[in-house]
Scaffold this motif. Structure first.
Motif, mmCIF file in Angstrom:
data_model
loop_
_atom_site.group_PDB
_atom_site.id
_atom_site.type_symbol
_atom_site.label_atom_id
_atom_site.label_comp_id
_atom_site.label_asym_id
_atom_site.label_seq_id
_atom_site.Cartn_x
_atom_site.Cartn_y
_atom_site.Cartn_z
ATOM 1 N N ILE A 79 0.841 -1.204 0.000
ATOM 2 C CA ILE A 79 0.000 0.000 0.000
ATOM 3 C C ILE A 79 0.872 1.248 0.000
ATOM 4 O O ILE A 79 0.601 2.209 -0.738
ATOM 5 C CB ILE A 79 -0.944 -0.005 1.221
ATOM 6 C CG1 ILE A 79 -1.978 -1.129 1.093
ATOM 7 C CG2 ILE A 79 -1.656 1.343 1.354
ATOM 8 C CD1 ILE A 79 -2.775 -1.374 2.364
ATOM 9 N N CYS A 80 1.931 1.236 0.807
ATOM 10 C CA CYS A 80 2.836 2.395 0.860
ATOM 11 C C CYS A 80 3.450 2.682 -0.510
ATOM 12 O O CYS A 80 3.502 3.842 -0.949
ATOM 13 C CB CYS A 80 3.939 2.152 1.880
ATOM 14 S SG CYS A 80 3.427 2.253 3.598
ATOM 15 N N LEU A 91 3.078 7.998 2.054
ATOM 16 C CA LEU A 91 1.898 7.713 2.874
ATOM 17 C C LEU A 91 2.165 7.982 4.345
ATOM 18 O O LEU A 91 1.331 8.575 5.039
ATOM 19 C CB LEU A 91 1.461 6.261 2.674
ATOM 20 C CG LEU A 91 0.303 5.777 3.555
ATOM 21 C CD1 LEU A 91 -0.944 6.627 3.336
ATOM 22 C CD2 LEU A 91 0.011 4.305 3.302
ATOM 23 N N LEU A 92 3.319 7.559 4.838
ATOM 24 C CA LEU A 92 3.626 7.754 6.247
ATOM 25 C C LEU A 92 3.636 9.233 6.607
ATOM 26 O O LEU A 92 3.042 9.646 7.606
ATOM 27 C CB LEU A 92 4.974 7.113 6.578
ATOM 28 C CG LEU A 92 5.457 7.247 8.025
ATOM 29 C CD1 LEU A 92 4.429 6.705 9.004
ATOM 30 C CD2 LEU A 92 6.801 6.538 8.209
ATOM 31 N N LYS A 93 4.295 10.043 5.777
ATOM 32 C CA LYS A 93 4.342 11.482 6.056
ATOM 33 C C LYS A 93 2.955 12.104 5.947
ATOM 34 O O LYS A 93 2.612 13.010 6.723
ATOM 35 C CB LYS A 93 5.307 12.168 5.089
ATOM 36 C CG LYS A 93 6.765 11.811 5.327
ATOM 37 C CD LYS A 93 7.678 12.518 4.349
ATOM 38 C CE LYS A 93 9.142 12.164 4.600
ATOM 39 N NZ LYS A 93 10.053 12.824 3.634
ATOM 40 N N SER A 94 2.150 11.644 5.009
ATOM 41 C CA SER A 94 0.792 12.170 4.852
ATOM 42 C C SER A 94 -0.054 11.875 6.087
ATOM 43 O O SER A 94 -0.811 12.731 6.560
ATOM 44 C CB SER A 94 0.124 11.566 3.613
ATOM 45 O OG SER A 94 0.811 11.934 2.436
ATOM 46 N N LEU A 95 0.085 10.665 6.629
ATOM 47 C CA LEU A 95 -0.684 10.305 7.816
ATOM 48 C C LEU A 95 -0.144 11.004 9.056
ATOM 49 O O LEU A 95 -0.913 11.395 9.940
ATOM 50 C CB LEU A 95 -0.674 8.792 8.004
ATOM 51 C CG LEU A 95 -1.477 7.993 6.967
ATOM 52 C CD1 LEU A 95 -1.267 6.499 7.153
ATOM 53 C CD2 LEU A 95 -2.961 8.327 7.038
ATOM 54 N N LEU A 111 3.260 1.053 9.603
ATOM 55 C CA LEU A 111 3.736 1.274 8.241
ATOM 56 C C LEU A 111 5.234 1.041 8.073
ATOM 57 O O LEU A 111 5.721 0.977 6.950
ATOM 58 C CB LEU A 111 3.372 2.695 7.774
ATOM 59 C CG LEU A 111 1.867 2.945 7.569
ATOM 60 C CD1 LEU A 111 1.636 4.379 7.107
ATOM 61 C CD2 LEU A 111 1.275 1.962 6.579
ATOM 62 N N GLN A 112 5.954 0.924 9.146
ATOM 63 C CA GLN A 112 7.377 0.593 9.029
ATOM 64 C C GLN A 112 7.542 -0.889 8.725
ATOM 65 O O GLN A 112 6.680 -1.707 9.049
ATOM 66 C CB GLN A 112 8.104 0.922 10.332
ATOM 67 C CG GLN A 112 8.258 2.399 10.616
ATOM 68 C CD GLN A 112 8.940 2.627 11.957
ATOM 69 O OE1 GLN A 112 8.624 1.982 12.951
ATOM 70 N NE2 GLN A 112 9.886 3.554 11.980
ATOM 71 N N SER A 113 8.674 -1.249 8.129
ATOM 72 C CA SER A 113 8.996 -2.662 8.007
ATOM 73 C C SER A 113 9.293 -3.197 9.408
ATOM 74 O O SER A 113 9.595 -2.428 10.330
ATOM 75 C CB SER A 113 10.203 -2.876 7.102
ATOM 76 O OG SER A 113 11.391 -2.412 7.743
#
Length: 331
Positions: A79-80, A91-95, A111-113
């Motif tokens: 998804i990312c 995506l992470l920065k957006s959230l 969202l991190q590995s």
């Protein structure tokens, strides 16, 4: 940015943690985890759901939760990547821009590995002002050898230093020796055959290691022998001495060394129970320790969370899911 809300209900932090526990679901196929591959997975639909959730005047946290807590880590990584390709945004920065507090921290962890998540947790444990042994030992002692090596590689990439160097600078004595030995990932693999001669040798070595200046024996046996072997060592030691090995640890060691060896003994004897105890402790404070809850529920959701839930209910008489319900905190 505001957060959409409806009827009065538990906080979203509580709700997400409950969903991560997945207490109403059975084991994922072929594992003792509770989070399974989402069979109707559509990366395009999930990207669209997340875009709608963070667009407009309010943030739809329930929609974000519905996607991220019902997808495996591998699916979340897809998804990312798809979000980046379709929107040219991370995506992470957006959230992160849309969320705050515990909810933001949980989303970052999701969202991190797995290696990135553990590397960050390990770094924080080694560099904060509190004792390092609890989180560091949890990660170094309970991750598989391939995962641990990936975590340590990411650690060096992200922080420009080997984890072993931080361990040396932030710990000392037997605790340092234990953590360094665990970081090497040289524990024997179980071949399916128990060497009872070696079991007896280890029992005798531990009995003789009750004297000063014998710490190396404890480190070697606790960190290099496979878990099936060590369970036999613990049992045989109790038969020979009339008391559990943990009692000797309590009498022989003090402070960080004692805490680390007792924790490692718990991992060896029953890893799911070790995590159940940590979850229960995290829930006992006036303000629940969301960092511990988040780390364990996320990291174990695809491996052995079903077993952890079973041990939790067996020992504390209440399901993990029910125990998470009072965890209320305004976001």
């Amino acid at each position: 940015m505001s957060v959409t809300s409806g009827k009065t209900r538990p906080s979203l932090t509580q709700e997400i943690l409950s969903h991560l526990g997945l207490a109403n679901k059975t084991a994922a196929w072929g594992t003792l985890g509770t989070l399974r591959t989402f069979l109707s997975f559509s990366v395009d639909k999930d990207v669209q759901r997340l875009l709608r959730a963070i667009a407009g005047q309010g943030v739809d946290c329930s929609a974000i939760m519905g996607v991220l807590t019902n997808r495996t880590r591998e699916q979340r990584q897809l998804i990312c990547r798809a979000f980046q390709e379709r929107t040219q945004q991370d995506l992470l920065k957006s959230l992160q821009a849309a969320l705050s507090g515990n909810l933001e921290r949980i989303v970052i962890a999701l969202l991190q590995s797995a290696a990135q998540f553990d590397a960050q947790e390990l770094r924080t444990a080694l560099k904060n002002s509190g004792p390092a042994e609890d989180v560091a030992l949890e990660i170094l002692a309970t991750r598989s050898a391939p995962h641990l090596q990936e975590c340590l590689t990411v650690y060096k990439q992200n922080f420009q230093v080997e984890a072993e160097e931080d361990i040396k600078s932030e710990t000392s004595d037997i605790l340092q020796e234990l953590l360094l030995a665990l970081a090497k990932g040289v524990r024997d693999r179980y071949s399916g055959i128990i060497d009872y001669n070696l079991v007896e040798q280890d029992v005798q070595a531990l009995k003789q290691a009750e004297a000063p200046s014998t710490e190396g024996t404890w480190v070697l046996i606790f960190t290099q022998r496979n878990l099936e072997h060590l369970i036999r060592v613990f049992d045989q030691y109790q038969r020979c001495t009339g008391h559990e090995l943990e009692k000797t640890v309590q009498n022989r060691f003090h402070g960080d060394a004692q805490a680390a060896l007792l924790s490692l003994a718990s991992v060896i004897k029953n890893t799911p129970l070790y995590f159940a105890d940590k979850l229960h402790q995290a829930l006992q404070d006036i303000k629940p320790n969301y960092q511990v809850l988040m780390r364990i529920l996320i990291s174990r959701s695809e491996t052995d969370l079903l077993s952890i839930r079973a041990e939790f209910k067996k020992k504390f008489g209440k399901s993990l899911y029910s125990s998470l319900q009072p965890c209320r905190e305004a976001l």
